[in-house]
Design a protein around this motif. Structure first.
Motif, mmCIF file in Angstrom:
data_model
loop_
_atom_site.group_PDB
_atom_site.id
_atom_site.type_symbol
_atom_site.label_atom_id
_atom_site.label_comp_id
_atom_site.label_asym_id
_atom_site.label_seq_id
_atom_site.Cartn_x
_atom_site.Cartn_y
_atom_site.Cartn_z
ATOM 1 N N TYR A 134 0.830 -1.210 0.000
ATOM 2 C CA TYR A 134 0.000 0.000 0.000
ATOM 3 C C TYR A 134 0.867 1.264 0.000
ATOM 4 C CZ TYR A 134 -3.694 -3.237 1.248
ATOM 5 O OH TYR A 134 -4.579 -4.274 1.248
ATOM 6 N N HIS A 145 0.161 -7.440 -2.196
ATOM 7 C CA HIS A 145 -1.275 -7.180 -2.328
ATOM 8 C C HIS A 145 -1.838 -8.184 -3.340
ATOM 9 C CE1 HIS A 145 -4.766 -4.473 -3.752
ATOM 10 N NE2 HIS A 145 -5.081 -4.939 -2.559
ATOM 11 N N ASP A 149 -6.599 -2.759 -6.643
ATOM 12 C CA ASP A 149 -7.603 -1.827 -6.135
ATOM 13 C C ASP A 149 -7.911 -0.802 -7.223
ATOM 14 O OD1 ASP A 149 -7.656 -3.095 -3.712
ATOM 15 O OD2 ASP A 149 -6.398 -1.630 -2.675
ATOM 16 N N HIS A 231 -13.414 2.110 -3.451
ATOM 17 C CA HIS A 231 -12.701 1.351 -4.491
ATOM 18 C C HIS A 231 -13.191 -0.091 -4.492
ATOM 19 C CE1 HIS A 231 -10.156 0.016 -1.072
ATOM 20 N NE2 HIS A 231 -9.830 -1.024 -1.832
ATOM 21 N N HIS A 233 -11.754 -3.872 -4.582
ATOM 22 C CA HIS A 233 -10.588 -4.760 -4.530
ATOM 23 C C HIS A 233 -10.962 -5.936 -5.426
ATOM 24 C CE1 HIS A 233 -7.395 -7.256 -2.583
ATOM 25 N NE2 HIS A 233 -8.267 -8.212 -2.876
HETATM 26 ZN ZN LIG Z 1 -7.138 -4.345 -2.092
#
Ligand SMILES: [Zn+2]
Length: 466
Positions: A134, A145, A149, A231, A233
């Protein structure tokens, strides 16, 4: 006859009671046993038939559900989004958004991230890539991740990328409202996950068709890094015996926890083993937009029951909502105000600009009574070494008294990326009508900073870091 002694009488009573007990006891068990024998004889035949019936039903059901040959193989896929919202409009609701806020999802052609890493149009939308942390969301080098996103305003429609069925749909504390679609792509069973949705409109076993609108962007669950930004994911999991594999299955560092894993890339082997880069997969078949034919008109939602105007969890005032007070907030001019000592730079000072209807009951009550003004300590850019402030001033609409004490809804500060750090990110306490948020640049480039009152955006600006 001699009179019986008390002892003898008691003994006799005891004996009688004992024998009655033994007799009734045996009697009952004999009854039970008899019943049992009858039942056993009757049911043996039925159980035998029943078992066969159940076995047949199960085999039929399992064949229908799990046969490879019954699954429709997808050789093409579509993107999960068609139109997204520009960064400036991110905190508005889709339904009340002007067309200028809507852009087509930018496509990362051939999943060639290095070409787009410095394109703000792309980094504003794809806020964290698959395999990135992130803190450095476009760096896929060594982090973990397990999805991509994609940011857009609340209620942005999301589409099924392939034909097949909903594997699961429900709420999870990390993913929020989440739906998983099971599909077959080039002979491989995969699961597409859409997380943080605003509400759920499908159920497990529902059959979905490619392009069908199944969901809308929200910010439910644990919205890591994004600090409240809406958002989706979007994640692709491989199958693990007809089930979606967990991204970090079998990783020895699993106990270090989700955010540490992603930050440090601990389970990267498992990441490759159990998930796929969604963008790379979509680009491998040159996936088109979900609704290319309808570029000028918003596609109609499918099977939606509830109105888009009301967010889940919002309390809606029914009787005494005074929408005109929403305008009052904007009508009062800065010049008419008596905000004390410091000469204010009117250019840099703004009354809040909010959508009154998006506030909950507490928020409405608050802005009916109090004026909120924002003063920023910068024009539109600051130097990397320099930190600056946003000053929030709250005064009574009638008496001009300064607010003192704790807010019952926090004012939160949000940045679109990690180029700046904000301190504090949430204002609860206001002293002498004033609260300050310090902005410290971390990296050159630009960022968008917004303030929210509860869930409603009240102010936003772009700041360039030089
Ligand atoms: Zn995510």
């Amino acid at each position: 006859m001699a009179k019986r002694s008390g002892y003898e009488q008691a003994y006799q009573r005891f004996n009688l009671a004992l024998w009655r007990r033994i007799i009734s006891h045996n009697h009952r068990w004999r009854r039970v046993e008899k019943l049992y024998n009858v039942a056993r004889e009757c049911s043996h035949r039925w159980m035998y038939i029943g078992e066969w019936v159940l076995a047949f039903l199960f085999i039929g059901w399992a064949t229908m559900r799990w046969s490879w040959d019954n699954l429709k193989n997808n050789t093409t896929l579509v993107y999960p989004l068609f139109q997204v919202s520009t960064l400036e409009c991110r905190t508005l609701e889709r339904s009340s958004m002007p067309d200028s806020c809507k852009i087509k999802l930018p496509i990362i052609h051939n999943a060639d991230y290095s070409t787009y890493v410095n394109e703000k149009d792309y980094t504003d939308i794809y806020t964290t890539l698959w395999g990135a942390p992130y803190e450095d969301p476009w760096n896929q080098w060594a982090w973990a991740h397990y999805g991509v996103d994609i940011a857009s305003a609340k209620w942005t429609p999301l589409y099924a990328i392939a034909d097949w069925e909903v594997y699961s749909a429900g709420y999870n504390s990390a993913y929020g409202n989440v739906v998983k679609i099971k599909f077959k792509f080039n002979g491989e069973i995969l699961f597409a996950t859409y997380a943080h949705m605003n509400s759920i409109s499908v159920e497990a076993w529902d059959v979905v068709v490619k392009w069908q609108q199944i969901w809308e962007v929200g910010n439910t669950g644990n919205v890591f890094g994004a600090l409240g930004w809406y958002h989706v994911h979007f994640e692709i999991d491989k199958n693990n015996g007809w089930r979606p594999a967990y991204a970090f299955s079998g990783c020895p560092e699993l106990d270090k926890g989700h955010s540490e894993i992603i930050k440090n890339g601990y389970c990267r082997i498992q990441l490759f083993q159990y998930t796929k880069d969604p963008i790379a997969m979509l680009e491998s078949v040159d996936a088109p937009y979900p609704n290319q034919a309808a570029e000028t008109q918003e596609p109609k939602p499918v099977e939606k029951e509830e109105s888009h105007g009301v967010a889940t969890g919002d309390v809606v005032e029914t009787g005494n909502t005074n929408t005109s007070t929403g305008e009052d907030v904007k009508v009062v001019l800065p010049g008419e105000k008596k905000i004390e000592d410091k000469p204010l730079n009117v250019e840099k000072k703004n009354l809040i600009d909010l959508n009154f209807d998006s506030l909950d009951v507490n928020g409405k009550e608050f802005v009916n009574k109090w004026n909120i003004e924002i003063e920023k300590g910068f024009d539109d850019s600051i130097m990397l070494e320099q930190s600056t402030q946003i000053i929030i001033r709250i005064t009574n609409k009638v008496s001009w008294a300064k607010f003192n004490g704790a807010l019952n809804i926090p004012i939160t500060a949000i940045a679109s990326n990690t180029n700046v750090s904000l301190n504090p990110v949430s204002v609860m306490l206001v002293q002498d009508g004033e609260a300050k948020i310090t902005i410290t640049p971390v990296k050159m480039w630009s960022t968008y900073i917004a303030l929210n009152l509860g869930n409603a955006k009240i102010w936003g600006t772009t700041i360039a870091i030089k």
